[in-house]
Design a protein around this motif. Sequence first.
Motif, PDB file in Angstrom:
ATOM      1  N   PHE C 130       0.742  -0.026  21.688  1.00  0.00           N
ATOM      2  CA  PHE C 130      -1.119   0.105  20.942  1.00  0.00           C
ATOM      3  C   PHE C 130      -0.666  -0.756  20.594  1.00  0.00           C
ATOM      4  O   PHE C 130      -1.543  -2.071  20.420  1.00  0.00           O
ATOM      5  CB  PHE C 130      -1.418   1.011  20.431  1.00  0.00           C
ATOM      6  CG  PHE C 130      -2.435   0.530  19.872  1.00  0.00           C
ATOM      7  CD1 PHE C 130      -3.911   0.607  20.903  1.00  0.00           C
ATOM      8  CD2 PHE C 130      -3.042   0.095  19.238  1.00  0.00           C
ATOM      9  CE1 PHE C 130      -4.885   0.481  19.982  1.00  0.00           C
ATOM     10  CE2 PHE C 130      -3.985  -0.116  18.350  1.00  0.00           C
ATOM     11  CZ  PHE C 130      -5.377   0.886  18.926  1.00  0.00           C
TER      12      PHE C 130
ATOM     13  N   LEU D  66      -5.823   8.657  17.337  1.00  0.00           N
ATOM     14  CA  LEU D  66      -6.773   7.981  18.004  1.00  0.00           C
ATOM     15  C   LEU D  66      -8.156   7.720  17.887  1.00  0.00           C
ATOM     16  O   LEU D  66      -8.055   6.482  18.406  1.00  0.00           O
ATOM     17  CB  LEU D  66      -6.757   9.298  19.438  1.00  0.00           C
ATOM     18  CG  LEU D  66      -6.334   9.552  20.876  1.00  0.00           C
ATOM     19  CD1 LEU D  66      -7.230  10.905  22.118  1.00  0.00           C
ATOM     20  CD2 LEU D  66      -6.007   8.009  21.230  1.00  0.00           C
ATOM     21  N   HIS D  67      -8.287   8.049  16.658  1.00  0.00           N
ATOM     22  CA  HIS D  67      -9.438   7.431  15.513  1.00  0.00           C
ATOM     23  C   HIS D  67      -8.891   6.279  15.046  1.00  0.00           C
ATOM     24  O   HIS D  67      -9.714   5.316  15.183  1.00  0.00           O
ATOM     25  CB  HIS D  67     -10.094   8.665  14.979  1.00  0.00           C
ATOM     26  CG  HIS D  67     -10.699   9.493  15.470  1.00  0.00           C
ATOM     27  ND1 HIS D  67     -11.077  10.621  14.872  1.00  0.00           N
ATOM     28  CD2 HIS D  67     -10.837   9.821  16.777  1.00  0.00           C
ATOM     29  CE1 HIS D  67     -11.891  11.770  15.945  1.00  0.00           C
ATOM     30  NE2 HIS D  67     -11.893  10.908  16.490  1.00  0.00           N
ATOM     31  N   ALA D  68      -7.790   6.706  14.098  1.00  0.00           N
ATOM     32  CA  ALA D  68      -7.767   5.234  14.007  1.00  0.00           C
ATOM     33  C   ALA D  68      -7.523   4.362  14.858  1.00  0.00           C
ATOM     34  O   ALA D  68      -7.830   3.078  14.702  1.00  0.00           O
ATOM     35  CB  ALA D  68      -5.998   4.744  13.246  1.00  0.00           C
ATOM     36  N   LEU D  69      -6.456   3.848  16.331  1.00  0.00           N
ATOM     37  CA  LEU D  69      -7.161   3.148  17.713  1.00  0.00           C
ATOM     38  C   LEU D  69      -8.232   2.433  17.683  1.00  0.00           C
ATOM     39  O   LEU D  69      -8.093   1.623  17.650  1.00  0.00           O
ATOM     40  CB  LEU D  69      -6.245   3.963  18.655  1.00  0.00           C
ATOM     41  CG  LEU D  69      -4.320   4.562  18.180  1.00  0.00           C
ATOM     42  CD1 LEU D  69      -3.823   4.949  19.749  1.00  0.00           C
ATOM     43  CD2 LEU D  69      -3.557   3.800  17.943  1.00  0.00           C
ATOM     44  N   VAL D  70      -9.245   4.064  17.868  1.00  0.00           N
ATOM     45  CA  VAL D  70     -10.498   3.160  17.923  1.00  0.00           C
ATOM     46  C   VAL D  70     -11.385   2.075  17.292  1.00  0.00           C
ATOM     47  O   VAL D  70     -12.037   1.392  16.898  1.00  0.00           O
ATOM     48  CB  VAL D  70     -10.983   4.381  18.791  1.00  0.00           C
ATOM     49  CG1 VAL D  70     -12.429   3.701  18.572  1.00  0.00           C
ATOM     50  CG2 VAL D  70     -10.737   5.197  19.705  1.00  0.00           C
ATOM     51  N   VAL D  71     -10.333   2.641  15.328  1.00  0.00           N
ATOM     52  CA  VAL D  71     -11.326   1.944  14.983  1.00  0.00           C
ATOM     53  C   VAL D  71     -10.795   0.928  15.048  1.00  0.00           C
ATOM     54  O   VAL D  71     -11.258  -0.192  14.883  1.00  0.00           O
ATOM     55  CB  VAL D  71     -11.171   2.192  13.276  1.00  0.00           C
ATOM     56  CG1 VAL D  71     -11.193   1.537  12.065  1.00  0.00           C
ATOM     57  CG2 VAL D  71     -11.785   3.441  12.921  1.00  0.00           C
ATOM     58  N   THR D  72      -9.040   0.196  15.121  1.00  0.00           N
ATOM     59  CA  THR D  72      -8.692  -1.037  15.364  1.00  0.00           C
ATOM     60  C   THR D  72      -9.354  -1.406  16.619  1.00  0.00           C
ATOM     61  O   THR D  72      -9.513  -2.922  16.641  1.00  0.00           O
ATOM     62  CB  THR D  72      -7.137  -0.681  15.772  1.00  0.00           C
ATOM     63  OG1 THR D  72      -6.686   0.238  14.675  1.00  0.00           O
ATOM     64  CG2 THR D  72      -6.228  -2.020  15.420  1.00  0.00           C
ATOM     65  N   GLY D  73      -9.761  -1.040  18.054  1.00  0.00           N
ATOM     66  CA  GLY D  73      -9.791  -1.437  18.674  1.00  0.00           C
ATOM     67  C   GLY D  73     -11.745  -2.241  18.921  1.00  0.00           C
ATOM     68  O   GLY D  73     -11.519  -3.163  18.978  1.00  0.00           O
TER      69      GLY D  73
ATOM     70  N   LEU E  54     -15.452   6.463  13.086  1.00  0.00           N
ATOM     71  CA  LEU E  54     -16.298   6.045  14.106  1.00  0.00           C
ATOM     72  C   LEU E  54     -17.287   5.703  14.083  1.00  0.00           C
ATOM     73  O   LEU E  54     -18.159   4.647  14.358  1.00  0.00           O
ATOM     74  CB  LEU E  54     -15.550   6.278  15.308  1.00  0.00           C
ATOM     75  CG  LEU E  54     -14.047   6.623  15.250  1.00  0.00           C
ATOM     76  CD1 LEU E  54     -14.067   7.223  17.184  1.00  0.00           C
ATOM     77  CD2 LEU E  54     -13.558   5.115  15.843  1.00  0.00           C
ATOM     78  N   VAL E 147      -6.961   9.593   9.212  1.00  0.00           N
ATOM     79  CA  VAL E 147      -6.862   8.262   9.785  1.00  0.00           C
ATOM     80  C   VAL E 147      -6.073   6.912   8.811  1.00  0.00           C
ATOM     81  O   VAL E 147      -5.884   6.478   9.738  1.00  0.00           O
ATOM     82  CB  VAL E 147      -9.215   8.378  10.208  1.00  0.00           C
ATOM     83  CG1 VAL E 147      -9.045   7.276  10.642  1.00  0.00           C
ATOM     84  CG2 VAL E 147      -8.922   9.589  11.504  1.00  0.00           C
ATOM     85  N   GLU E 162      -3.774  -6.177  13.189  1.00  0.00           N
ATOM     86  CA  GLU E 162      -5.445  -6.101  13.353  1.00  0.00           C
ATOM     87  C   GLU E 162      -6.229  -6.952  12.328  1.00  0.00           C
ATOM     88  O   GLU E 162      -7.376  -8.293  12.347  1.00  0.00           O
ATOM     89  CB  GLU E 162      -6.351  -5.025  13.371  1.00  0.00           C
ATOM     90  CG  GLU E 162      -7.672  -4.709  13.702  1.00  0.00           C
ATOM     91  CD  GLU E 162      -8.122  -3.509  13.493  1.00  0.00           C
ATOM     92  OE1 GLU E 162      -7.371  -2.502  13.179  1.00  0.00           O
ATOM     93  OE2 GLU E 162      -8.783  -3.400  12.655  1.00  0.00           O
TER      94      GLU E 162
END
Lengths: 582, 502, 478, 114, 322
Positions: C130, D66-73, E54, E147, E162
């Motif tokens: 990632f 995964l949530h963190a990854l999505v936030v980044t995304g 999210l 998170v 980021e």
Amino acid sequence: MSAWIWASVPAAPLLAALLLFACRARTRALAPWLSLSLLPALLACVIGDAAFTPAALWEGARWAADSPVTRPWLAFTATLWGIAGYYAGYSQRDDAGLLRFWLFWLTALSGNLLLIIAQDALSFYVGFSMMSLSAYGLVIHSGKPQARRAGRLYLQLAVLGEVLLLLGLAMRVHAADGALLFADWSATPVTPVSAALLLTGLGLKAGFWPLHVWLPQAHPVAPAPASAVLSGAMLKAGILGLWQFLPGALPEADNGVLSAWATPVMAIAVISIVLAAVFGLTRNDAKQALAYSSVSQMGFLLFLIALGWLLPGQRATIGVALTLYAVHHAFAKGALFMAANVVKAGGAPLRLHQGWLVVAIGLPALALAGLPLSSGAAAKTALKAMLEDPALSHWLVWLQIGALGTTLVVARACYLLWQLWQKAGEKPAGPDMPLAAVLAWLILCAASVSLPWLWPLMQPAAVDSLPLYKWQELGWPIGVGVLLAVLAWRYHWQAPSALQRQHTPLLHLSLGLKRRLNQALLPSFTLTWLDRDWRRHERRWSRFWQGHTVNRSATLLLIFMIVAGLTIFRPSDLQELLSWLQ
Amino acid sequence: MTLSWTTLLPVLIILSSLIPGLLIFATPEAAARRRITLNLTGVSLKLLLVGLMLAGVSQGLEFRFELTFLPGAQLVLQGDALALQFVALSSVLWLMTTIYAIAYLENSPLRSRFFGYFSLCVSTTVGLALAGNMITFLLFYELLTLATFPLVVHRGTPEALRAGRVYLAYTLGGGALLLMGIALLHSIAGTPDFVPGGYLTALADEHAFSLRIAFGLMILGLGVKAALVPLHGWLPQAMVAPAPVSALLHAVAVVKAGAFGIIRVVYDVYGIEATTLLSLTQPLMWLAAITIIFASIRALQQQDIKKRLAYSTVSQVSYITLGVSLVGPIAAVGAIVHLVHQGLMKVTLFFCAGNFAETLGIHKIQEMDGLGQRMPWSMAAFTVGALGMIGVPPIAGFISKWYLITGALEVNQQWVLLVLGGSALLNAAYFLPLIYRGWFRAPPAGGWHDNNFADQRLETHWMLLLPPLITALLSILVGVFAGTIFSPLGWSQFIVNREFGL
Amino acid sequence: MNFALLSLAIPLFSGLLLLLCGRALRTRITGFIAIASTLISLVCAWFALQEVAAAGTSLLLNLGGWETGLAIRMRLSSLSALLLLFTALMHLLIGLYAGLNRAGINRDFWALSCFLHGSLAALWLSADLFNLYITLELLGLTAVAMVALSGKKAYRPAAHYLILSLAASLFYLLGVALLYGRYGELDVLLLAPRTEADVTTRLALLLMTTGLMLKSALWPLHLWLPPAHASAPTAVSALLSGLVVKGPLYILWVLWSEVAPPALAQQIGPVLAIAGMIALTAGGLSAMRSPSIKTLVAYSTVAQLGYALMALGLLLTWQLPQMHIALWLFVIAHGLAKASLFLAAGEMQSSLGTRRVAGLRGATQTVPVAMFAFAVAGGSLIGLPPSGGFLAKWVLLEPLLSQPQNWPWALGVLLGTLVSAAYIFRVVALSFDRARINPPDINPDRVGHWLALLPALMVWGMALSGEWLIQLLAGGGV
Amino acid sequence: MTDTPLMTAIELYLTLGVAVFLLSLHGLMTLHDPIRRLIAVNLMGAGTFLVMVSLARRSEVPDPVLHALVVTGLVVAISATAFALRLIIAAHTEGGKQRDREDRNTEGGGKQPP
Amino acid sequence: MSAELLPDMTLTLLLLIMAWGALYAPQRSDAMALFIAFGVVVALIWARLDAPDLALAEAAIGAGLTGVLLMHAARALPDELHRSNRTATYWGALAFAVVASLMFLAHLLTDDSLLNAGLLDTDSDVTPSLRVLADANVADSGVSHPVTAVLLNFRAWDTLLELLVLLFALSGLRQLFPRESAPDDHATSRWPESLALMSAWARVLAPLLVVTGGYLLWRGSSAPGGAFQAGSLLAAAAVMLRLTGLLPALRWSSVWLRLSVVAGALFFLSVAAATAIWGDGWLTYPAAASGLLIVSIEIFATLSIAITLSLLVIGEWEDLRS
């Protein structure tokens, strides 16, 4: 020290050439003196003994004229060149391109001398090439169309002859395990191929039938002194070569090639003798008739060579006969060719009485025919001595027919010379010939009768020809010939005009060859597929990929995914698909 | 690696032209004197060094320089006898060509560039000669392409550019094939130094197929520069280059590089034994034979003097290949000595052709009429060169031809005699008309296109005249004195004795 | 490891600093700071290389001090150290050019170039899937921003580049998601022993592969590259072609040679190798026909990446370590050569005032140094000895030729060589045309020309250090 | 285990994510309007995130990683989208009102000489 | 099919329709509207999938900021750009897409399918995974919300990069205003008058957003929310104020603006460097101060994100170049 004399033999003319080139402004004055460059050659004939081995040239190079054949050969060649050169120094002095003429003259001379003193194949070849190629300059000297035509043919055949000779030599050298010396060759049998190559290569120079085609064209167009050396000296180079390269094999090394070939070659010699005489009779030009006579005489020499193959045991005797014949022919033919120039120059300036002129021309002419007491008689006697063997005696008839032919041709030539004389009288006087030059020619003429008695080698043969029955033998062809000639003159017999006009087809072939060589022999091909049609497709293809980068990329991406997906998901499916496609 | 003079000498020989070359690039166009000084200093230095090395090699000294380059393949420069033959030829002809070029290019633009590349070209040629293994050879082989290209296109005209493109297409393609071949060879046997007798004999059985392919690739690659048919197309086109360049390209640098490479591959890489074992000689022999005949016929049809000479080169260089492929000691001598002889004679011819063009504006054969009267010296030199090419003794060409013929007989390849004989006839057919026109025809009634140097004592600029006369003289001398030990022939025999272990 | 981090952080810091200072600094000083930081980064990269060479194995760093598996890990292998060095070197060379050539460059270039340097350094060091995605995004955004530096005419290609780059990132991200979903790991080294050739893995790898190929413009996904690279400012084109496209390639290499199960790698290998072969020819042909100089050079990148792709494909097919060496040698040699090629092309373009290849007539006379640089760099692309390109090609050829059944691949190399020669010498030949010379501006920028030559000379010098490079890559490659 | 309704819903969303991804890919292949292309890329991102979030929801407690990854995304997506959109606008307005056809010439690169 | 799936089915259908519409609606304005609606539906799905972080972010970003962006684009771009795209390419592409989908589906449904290949197995099978480790280490991270722990501690490097992404995008955006001097045709109010009507709302809404943002930031360490969400909200507020003319133009020439843009990344990077030099390693927070550090990083990051995002959405020449 005396070995170096051999080196100076071919070198002296070359040095003379260099000198001449350096003082080219005074070519005209220097020309008669160029014959001095023959002094080393003549000197060598007298004092030269130890051979010269120029190792710097190549392993096995050896220069000397120490055999009973080569030494007289060198002597007569040098003499003939000397006299002709001296004469030419005056006769050609007003020509255009004089420097060129003399340079070629001297180079050819050097080559001719070198090939005689060469005791190894390569030296011989060097001399032979120098002589052959330089002679072209003599043939073409006048620059007239006939000269150019004849020169072309001469050059073509000379080059061909050289190449054949080179190949033949190489094969011979190879067969002799790399030995270059002729002396080492007698133990080496000749293969048919190399024999054929040498025979053709040297024969093209020697000019017997059927390799004579260039000769009747080239000799008449060259200046008279040049014709003299061409016919007198250079033709002999071919014969000398044949003698040296194709010795009859020693019994222990005999593979039977040459002895088997002897008879056919003798037949060729006879055809050469007879046919050339017939052709000579049809000519209207004195020098041309003389040229045909040369072809005919070469037949005699060839006959002797072939005889040598048949009788290897008598090589020494035959060598002597060959030498005698060569010397005799050289002087006589040289004198006759130069006579053409003397006659053409006209009587008055020559300060020579007409009667003396007739005698001067008559001597070599009759000697050629075999007049008793002349060199011709000696040479022919020596030749006939070989044929005493009953197995060979049937050839005698042919030789006598040949002698008859010679008489006729010579008579014809004399007649033509006489006509020339008449014409020359009408024309304004030509250039003034100094007496010395005419004297030189006269010496040459006189050689025909003086030589048999002055030259020790010829003396036995000359003496041998003295008995009366031999006179008869020698005489009847002359008698019949003279009779026929008189009759012909009396009744104005002429060769049929068709024969007179007949030119050798080789001239056309030669021209044809030259033209053919200038045309495209090989098709040239272009790559037709590189035309602009290709460019059109390419443009269409490029245009297809212009624009819509994103759409096209996405599409390609999907296609690639499908293809790559097939390979990594279902490699077996892919293989099935491929095999199904096949 | 210890640095001694024997180590450094090969490098110095290369540098002796490389450094002047680089300096010349930096020389302003107007500084002609400086440029000439640089050039001549380089040449003399190189000749001196080559002489030194010649002396050393004949004394049995070894000259070797090495540098790490690729894994398993070092950069090696070594001066063996064969290398020196080529080096000496290049150096001497470089001197001649330099003198010639100085006069030829007088007052033309871009001389610094020209002489710079010229020196580079010689450096790479010498490097190629001194290369001690295939990789080093390849390196200089490719560099040679690059160094000669600017010379080919020097005139910068559309024709020159077209010729340059064709030249590149051929030579770079050939270089790529050579690379493939060398890489293939490397994967089989590594890349050791050149050894007399080769280093592949032991592998010939096991890798027969690969070795054959590698041989084919290398010969194709080298054949481009050696102008083997059908890879010869660039050579006649490259004739648009200035005369000194044509002389150098055709006599020494490029075509000889290919031929020299073929010698190396056959003798020092594969070795005679392996070559014969793999039955590679026959195809090579046929290729050479076809080239000899084909190019001679093509030469006949050329009406441009330089083009005719170019096709003649194609034909003559293949004599070397032919000699090599005969794999007999005598033929080998013929091949190696022809390397030098052909160089001398061909450079003479090109110099003369350049003189004709420069002095009288003559380019076509038809225009040569009566040339002997106006320019006797040049025409004489030309005649010597042409006769030598035909194989007329005692000019150098005869010697090599003789050795080739007897060499062919020695290995029982009688048909080669037909090829050589036919070639001699064809040579005569395309050279004699030129000589004829020059000496026997009358000069054109209207005079020549140009008539430069008419008011001078000599027929043309002395620097244009001297080189062809010297080379013509040399080609006679090396022919006449072929039997001496220091003649090219003697040296070739020295090389061949080593190769064949005689 | 600290040296590597320093090499990464210094450009980032200086980039931020430059952004912060804005116009407070004069352009010259901006450039000076950027070049100085690149130089320091270069030195650090050199020390990092020494460090990893001394260690003999790759060094790992758990970021944040968390245990393995949780932490993002950085990896300093000899390859990544070499790439760090290479990146810094390229930035230095191009930075010097950008700073010293007369035309100068937009001041924003310096900050962006620092960012690019940092992004690449982060990419080489990362060992987390990632994290690699984010570095990819960084790289893409900086690259697009740099393309846009040259103004309006570049916006459209830049937009296409950006959109495709984003889409490609998403392909990669989807693949990462699937892998995470399947194995619950993001760390490359942890993932490597666990992967199986099941459907999820295959799909994930496929998606990532296509995405990465699109990003690094590997054939057939190269369509965006020529316009984008051609329209960028000269220095940027050099950076983009020399460095940026190599980033995704690195990830692709990591993915297939480490993460993917060998069985799968062997299946995909031929596809990649064939694509590489086609790239060599197709890209080369396009370059040959290209009317403008920079497009030609850009297409040459497409073609040259074919070598790398081929090396990668064959590496996967045969699992041969030499191919790994060949691949990275190609990358380095191409980077240096391409930098020189672009700089030379740009210089000629500005000196001669033409963008068309046809305008280069007489360039050997008018702009000799730049033309020489072009030719010298081109020589390396063709693979003429003794250049770096030759070195790489040689290493690639060796295994290809050792087995007769591998020879068809060598044909590809041959074809590539010939086509590269064709397009390089098309330009070179034209530059000798004296008939219709295109006159240059009154006073061409000599300094710029010489600086363009610098990388080309380095790539030819690379051959002399060939042994060292090969040992380095062979030693601790992974 | 996969019989629970929740799991079925996750499968549904997972499929939905892939479907959206593919749909946007199709859009990318066919759309000529740059804005829509950008929308397509965004949809593609949404599809990816949908897959990720569905995967995060496999367990009772959603996967924070995964949530963190999505936030980044998401942040990456919005910044890139913003930049891309402005770039597109700039290309089409400041670029001097070029027409598409003209643009194609500069964009294709492989243009042939006339 | 169980009734529990009904909402999911509805959402799915809705999403698909909107996606289709956003791509292929005849009018571009419709497409944009549908895309904004798509963002809202996605936010709903996030909520449905228990991803409140999210959902918040999507609401702020997807629906809010993207909407403004698209509006901007709609005004700036002429309509004729949109053309019919039912060409051969279209159908070809469709065919490819269908093939690809079918292939994908085929794999989905075969034995060796995605669903059976471990993708949907419970985490019990997937050990020791990143997720398990993350859950286990939240306590040590200095924050309680997992998170946030992941974002700012476990994977802080990602987050740092980021922030750089945002920064780089902004740097890229700045290149679109290349001229150093002010453009002549520069319009200060390029936004339509209709937006002025919003100003009344904006006056009310903006402070609310600011407060909400602050709350989210504060809450982030223990519950859904955090720097990104807060930053997005703040950015939305700023955009709104700016559009209604209530906020003066931000000026790039102001060092404060530049500082606030750079602050997040610079501070984060400094922390990283400091930890590497004086601490235990790159981004290894000292255990005692980790909470504090994370909060301060979050504060700086929020500031940067808010400013950067607003600049990205509405930044004009005067904001970015003056």
